[in-house]
Design a protein around this motif. Structure first.
Motif, PDB file in Angstrom:
ATOM      1  N   UNK A 125      -6.614   6.930  -4.278  1.00  0.00           N
ATOM      2  CA  UNK A 125      -7.237   8.226  -4.556  1.00  0.00           C
ATOM      3  C   UNK A 125      -6.983   9.247  -3.448  1.00  0.00           C
ATOM      4  N   UNK A 126      -6.499   8.790  -2.278  1.00  0.00           N
ATOM      5  CA  UNK A 126      -6.283   9.721  -1.173  1.00  0.00           C
ATOM      6  C   UNK A 126      -4.811   9.882  -0.783  1.00  0.00           C
ATOM      7  N   UNK A 127      -3.946   8.883  -1.078  1.00  0.00           N
ATOM      8  CA  UNK A 127      -2.598   8.941  -0.506  1.00  0.00           C
ATOM      9  C   UNK A 127      -1.710   9.969  -1.211  1.00  0.00           C
ATOM     10  N   UNK A 128      -0.581  10.221  -0.588  1.00  0.00           N
ATOM     11  CA  UNK A 128       0.364  11.239  -1.073  1.00  0.00           C
ATOM     12  C   UNK A 128       1.381  10.663  -2.048  1.00  0.00           C
ATOM     13  N   UNK A 129       1.084   9.501  -2.583  1.00  0.00           N
ATOM     14  CA  UNK A 129       2.001   8.856  -3.511  1.00  0.00           C
ATOM     15  C   UNK A 129       2.682   7.654  -2.906  1.00  0.00           C
ATOM     16  N   UNK A 130       2.637   7.553  -1.582  1.00  0.00           N
ATOM     17  CA  UNK A 130       3.166   6.378  -0.902  1.00  0.00           C
ATOM     18  C   UNK A 130       2.342   6.151   0.354  1.00  0.00           C
ATOM     19  N   UNK A 131       2.477   4.968   0.934  1.00  0.00           N
ATOM     20  CA  UNK A 131       1.660   4.572   2.076  1.00  0.00           C
ATOM     21  C   UNK A 131       2.576   4.280   3.259  1.00  0.00           C
ATOM     22  N   UNK A 132       2.828   5.279   4.126  1.00  0.00           N
ATOM     23  CA  UNK A 132       3.776   5.072   5.233  1.00  0.00           C
ATOM     24  C   UNK A 132       3.357   3.955   6.176  1.00  0.00           C
TER      25      UNK A 132
END
Length: 767
Positions: free
Chosen positions: A124-131
């Motif tokens: 619900x918070x990430x930008x579409x991926x998790x660096x």
């Protein structure tokens, strides 16, 4: 300005020309992800100018579709169809349960929370991926523990929102495009409303095993319920499946249980399908429930820690009201697995294209042979255990000449069987029956949907002896005349193997030792060949062992477990003059545009010569005696006939020391017509719970089943003889020592040798 432009051009060329990463390129992956982290920040904030990120973005986003349009136009249902070898008989339509697409409002919060808890805790918070997750996964890869780090958005993008061209190049280049498209998708669908659209598409898209696509179909297929009526535990177990839908398929993992604790074989219609608590999928469910205690964004306030703990104790009881109407279902599952390796070689366990890509697959299955094999396997395994066995044999159309040996199995605790027919010259599987039935009610000894051939680890017993002897003969460590002392021997640690009849036969040559399946000579032959060497060489025949297996003295008599279908392939290699052909269930794959996907025309399927044709012929000649009453009257009882004419055939049986497994493997001589099928058949009989039978040996069980199947499927085919290759010589040897006849030789016999290996001395060295 020119300097900046030149720098960008140099960087673009560097990106285009960099080498593909190898197994040691995880550091490069991490650096790439770090740059993409900057890329994500710059794109989402639209404020900062990271030149490297912009260059990478421009390069890797080229050709990617508009994510907003792509998500809006997702098409979910394109069934893949499987046909027999003629292309006329439909075996199965994969994905047979149509998706019932749901809206976000129809998705219970628990289903969403369970999914995000295990797949993407920061969804619900990430930008579409998790660096951070990708970097962590990269570090784990470097340390030798590789794992994935894809977010829900990435998984959706990879499955449905990337063009085919995006998968060209290295895996990491595809990963870059995947991340860029995930960022773009998050941009196109901003805020919480956008996240709702993404998670809805994801849950409609997923494959959940059991031919179920999307969570609504999965809820109905497994539990007979609407999504809103599932329990907390059921939400969690559905969320657990997408990691490996084939392995975690609840129906395939379930067992029949009587509510009153009685015998499932006599259970009335109140029986249940229950997934055992110790199974991997239930363990994964419980792990997800633990995660949900702290990761349930939408429903966390509804449940206490005690609620999650109680859910972990809930039994997994299935409602088998919906099943796929497949022909040859065990075979269909094998086709599906092979199709996944063809379409998604890097990720076969999560290959959605298999079921929804609209492919037309022509398989290797000979439908007539399949029906014959199913008939005899069912009659031999289920008939003797039926209340009225004669009625079963009548209904299945079993000829009366087979009734006596089938009825003699009654009361001897043999509840299951499996068999396959292959064309050993092409590697094609022509018939495949993984258990006595796929749809019959099961019990502890008979688990119908478990595929014994490909998934069962079974001891081959004496059926492994031809392969072991073959290795020694090919090495020239042994010959068909090598003499062994069949006497009680301590092989270490007080291990004194014996024959089933407890007799010792003194000096015997290899030919007789194999023909009459003597145990002590087989163990000695393995020691002479070299246990480590033998362990490695048998794997050249396609035999796989459990990961914990290691060479042992007793491996010469078949104590190492293996998959029965692999051993059949090894016999096929023996039959084909030592040429090992890769096993295949598929003849061709055509996509929804009518283009041939497989086989690739400029990459013909070829085999591997693992032993010499001369060595293979010598062992074949020995085994051929097992269908000749003049040579071996015991085993030849089950010779292959067409009318009154005996077909040249070779076979070997196997019975484990505790009678848990009985088997038979053998083949016909190859037809003169190179396009005609060269048949090999393998048969296993036993119990699903690995319990021993009541004293029945292979000659009374698997051998007659093998004979019945091969006799029937070969009916009407032209006769063929085993033809020796060049490079062989025939020489006289002393009948007792196996050496060159000397002045005191009282009896001699003719034996076949690889040229240059015939004995030259007349004195015998006994082992």
């Amino acid at each position: 300005m020119q300097t900046s432009l030149a720098r960008r051009q140099r960087h673009r060329r560097a990106l285009q020309g960099r080498p593909r990463p190898s197994g040691g390129s995880s550091i490069g992956r991490i650096l790439l992800v770090l740059s993409l982290t900057f890329l994500g920040v710059s794109v989402l904030t639209a404020g900062a100018g990271f030149l490297f990120a912009v260059s990478a973005y421009n390069h890797y986003s080229e050709g990617l579709p508009d994510p907003k349009v792509a998500l809006a136009n997702l098409h979910f249902d394109q069934q893949t169809t499987l046909y027999d070898s003629t292309g006329k008989i439909l075996l199965a339509s994969l994905g047979e349960l149509k998706r019932e697409v749901v809206t976000y409002d129809e998705l219970p919060g628990e289903m969403i929370d369970a999914t995000t808890a295990i797949e993407d805790k920061d969804f619900w918070q990430n930008a579409g991926f998790d660096p951070i997750g990708i970097i962590s996964a990269g570090l784990d890869t470097i340390s030798g523990a590789p794992r994935g780090a894809s977010t829900i958005t990435q998984q959706l993008v990879r499955a449905r929102l990337l063009p085919a061209a995006a998968f060209e190049g290295s895996t990491y280049e595809r990963k870059v495009r995947e991340i860029i498209q995930s960022v773009r998708l998050t941009q196109a669908f901003p805020g919480q409303d956008g996240k709702k659209q993404i998670i809805t598409a994801y849950l409609n898209q997923n494959f959940y095993g059991n031919s179920s696509y999307g969570v609504k179909a999965a809820a109905k297929g497994y539990f007979g319920k609407d999504l809103k009526d599932l329990t907390l535990a059921q939400f969690a177990i559905l969320a657990a499946i997408p990691k490996s839908p084939t392995a975690y398929d609840l129906m395939k993992n379930a067992q029949v249980v009587c509510p009153n604790g009685g015998d499932p074989s006599t259970c009335d219609d109140t029986f249940q399908l229950v997934v055992p608590p110790a199974s991997e999928i239930v363990v994964r469910r419980n792990f997800i429930l633990d995660l949900m205690k702290t990761r349930s964004t939408l429903t966390g306030s509804k449940y206490t820690t005690a609620d999650y703990e109680a859910a972990k104790q809930e039994p997994v009881v299935l409602d088998p009201q919906v099943s796929a109407n497949w022909k040859a279902p065990h075979f269909v599952w094998q086709v599906r697995d092979q199709l996944a390796t063809i379409l998604c070689p890097d990720t076969p366990n999560t290959c959605d294209k298999v079921d929804t890509g609209g492919y037309r697959v022509t398989t290797s299955l000979n439908w007539a042979m399949q029906q014959t094999t199913e008939k005899y396997v069912f009659a031999a395994s289920r008939g003797p255990n039926a209340a009225d066995p004669r009625s079963v044999l009548t209904k299945t159309g079993i000829p009366r000449k087979h009734w006596s040996w089938i009825l003699a199995l009654r009361g001897h605790n043999i509840h299951n069987a499996a068999a396959a027919v292959i064309d050993y010259r092409s590697g094609q599987v022509l018939a495949y029956v993984g258990s006595g039935s796929y749809t019959a009610r099961g019990n502890r000894q008979f688990q119908p949907q478990f595929d014994v051939l490909a998934d069962g680890w079974r001891q081959p017993g004496s059926a492994i002896k031809p392969i072991d002897y073959l290795v020694g003969i090919d090495d020239t460590t042994l010959t068909a005349a090598t003499m062994f002392m069949d006497v009680s021997t301590n092989f270490g640690g007080g291990y004194y193997p014996t024959q089933a009849d407890k007799l010792e036969r003194g000096p015997v040559r290899l030919r007789s030792a194999l023909q009459f399946s003597l145990n002590i000579p087989a163990i000695k032959a393995g020691v002479l060949t070299g246990l480590n060497h033998l362990f490695q060489r048998t794997q050249d025949f396609g035999i796989r062992y459990p990961s914990t297996a290691a060479p042992v003295v007793s491996m010469g008599i078949g104590t190492l477990e293996m998959h029965p279908i692999d051993l059949l392939g090894a016999f096929g290699t023996l039959a084909d003059g030592g040429l090992h052909m890769p096993r295949t269930f598929i003849a061709s794959v055509i996509d929804d545009q009518g283009r041939q996907v497989w086989p690739i025309q400029d990459q013909p399927v070829t085999g591997t010569q693992v032993v010499s044709p001369q060595a293979a012929y010598i062992v074949t000649d020995i085994l051929a005696g097992n269908t000749n009453t003049k040579v071996n009257p015991f085993w030849a009882k089950w010779a292959i006939f067409d009318g009154t004419t005996r077909r040249p055939a070779a076979y070997k049986t196997g019975t484990t020391s505790d009678n848990r497994d009985v088997a038979a493997y053998g083949f016909l001589a190859p037809p003169k017509d190179p396009k005609a099928p060269a048949l090999a058949v393998g048969v296993w009989m036993g119990n699903s719970d690995n319990s021993p039978n009541d004293g029945k040996l292979s000659l009374d069980t698997s051998a007659p089943l093998w004979s019945a199947i091969l006799t029937s499927v070969s009916h009407g085919m032209p006769m063929a003889n085993f033809t020796p290759p060049t490079g062989l010589v025939t020489a006289k040897v002393d009948a007792f020592t196996g050496q060159k006849p000397g002045p005191f030789s009282s009896k001699t016999v003719s034996e076949i040798f690889i040229k240059g290996t015939a004995p030259t001395k007349s004195n015998a060295a006994r082992v």
